[in-house]
Scaffold this motif. Structure first.
Motif, short mmCIF file in Angstrom:
data_model
loop_
_atom_site.label_atom_id
_atom_site.label_comp_id
_atom_site.label_asym_id
_atom_site.label_seq_id
_atom_site.Cartn_x
_atom_site.Cartn_y
_atom_site.Cartn_z
N THR A 1 0.82 -1.20 0.00
CA THR A 1 0.00 0.00 0.00
C THR A 1 0.86 1.25 0.00
O THR A 1 0.45 2.27 -0.55
N ARG A 2 2.02 1.13 0.63
CA ARG A 2 2.91 2.31 0.67
C ARG A 2 3.37 2.67 -0.73
O ARG A 2 3.44 3.84 -1.09
N ARG A 3 3.70 1.68 -1.52
CA ARG A 3 4.13 1.92 -2.89
C ARG A 3 3.00 2.54 -3.71
O ARG A 3 3.22 3.40 -4.55
N LEU A 4 1.79 2.09 -3.45
CA LEU A 4 0.64 2.62 -4.16
C LEU A 4 0.44 4.11 -3.84
O LEU A 4 0.19 4.92 -4.73
N VAL A 5 0.55 4.47 -2.58
CA VAL A 5 0.40 5.87 -2.17
C VAL A 5 1.50 6.72 -2.79
O VAL A 5 1.25 7.81 -3.33
N VAL A 6 2.73 6.23 -2.78
CA VAL A 6 3.85 6.96 -3.36
C VAL A 6 3.65 7.11 -4.86
O VAL A 6 3.93 8.15 -5.45
N ALA A 7 3.12 6.10 -5.50
CA ALA A 7 2.90 6.16 -6.94
C ALA A 7 1.75 7.11 -7.28
O ALA A 7 1.75 7.76 -8.33
N LEU A 8 0.74 7.20 -6.43
CA LEU A 8 -0.42 8.04 -6.70
C LEU A 8 -0.20 9.52 -6.33
O LEU A 8 -0.95 10.38 -6.79
N LEU A 9 0.75 9.82 -5.49
CA LEU A 9 0.99 11.21 -5.09
C LEU A 9 1.20 12.15 -6.26
O LEU A 9 0.56 13.20 -6.34
#
Length: 159
Positions: A1-9
């Motif tokens: 989920t952390r990667r997803l948040v970083v990718a969506l920022l």
């Protein structure tokens, strides 16, 4: 989920709406202002002599006079003095008359002193003071004004 948040920022940051603070034309403000400049005594001591005492008394009753003007009981006449336009009955009427007489006595004393200092007729000082009071008046106050037929009459100051 952390990667997803970083990718969506970056995607979310790009989607933020642009808010324009500047206006296409400068804002226009219409201001009508009068500036009076007064020179006060340099010390805390009251002005010397009867003229200083008259000024102090006038300052002390300034709010009372404005209340009488606001109540439409008194008005500024063409001689730079106050005139009683409507006499209330009873004790309050007596108070209004006494206040009016005291104010006019102090105004007249100051105008006489000014006429003597400037070596001009008292009538000239009275006319100057009357003009000044008419200019300083608030909308709704009663003023004695000269009409086109050169006759004096009372009217309320317009805003």
């Amino acid at each position: 989920t952390r990667r997803l948040v970083v990718a969506l920022l970056p995607v979310l940051a790009a989607c933020s709406p642009t808010v324009r603070v500047a206006t296409p034309e400068p804002l226009k403000v219409d201001i009508d202002m009068r500036v009076d400049i007064y020179q006060h005594a340099t010390s805390d001591a009251p002005a010397a002599g009867p003229e200083g005492e008259a000024q102090d008394r006038r300052r002390a009753r300034m709010a009372e006079i404005q209340n009488l003007k606001n109540a439409r009981l008194v008005g500024e006449n063409r001689h730079g003095l106050l005139s009683l336009l409507q006499a209330p009955p009873g004790e309050y009427g007596d108070y209004v008359r006494r206040t009016l007489e005291a104010e006019n006595a102090d105004r007249l004393a100051l105008m006489k002193q000014l006429a003597t200092e400037r070596r001009v007729p008292l009538a000239q000082i009275e006319a100057e003071q009357a003009t000044l009071w008419r200019e300083r008046g608030f909308p709704g106050e009663w003023l004695e004004v000269e009409g086109p037929d050169r006759a004096w009459h009372w009217e309320q100051k317009q805003g």
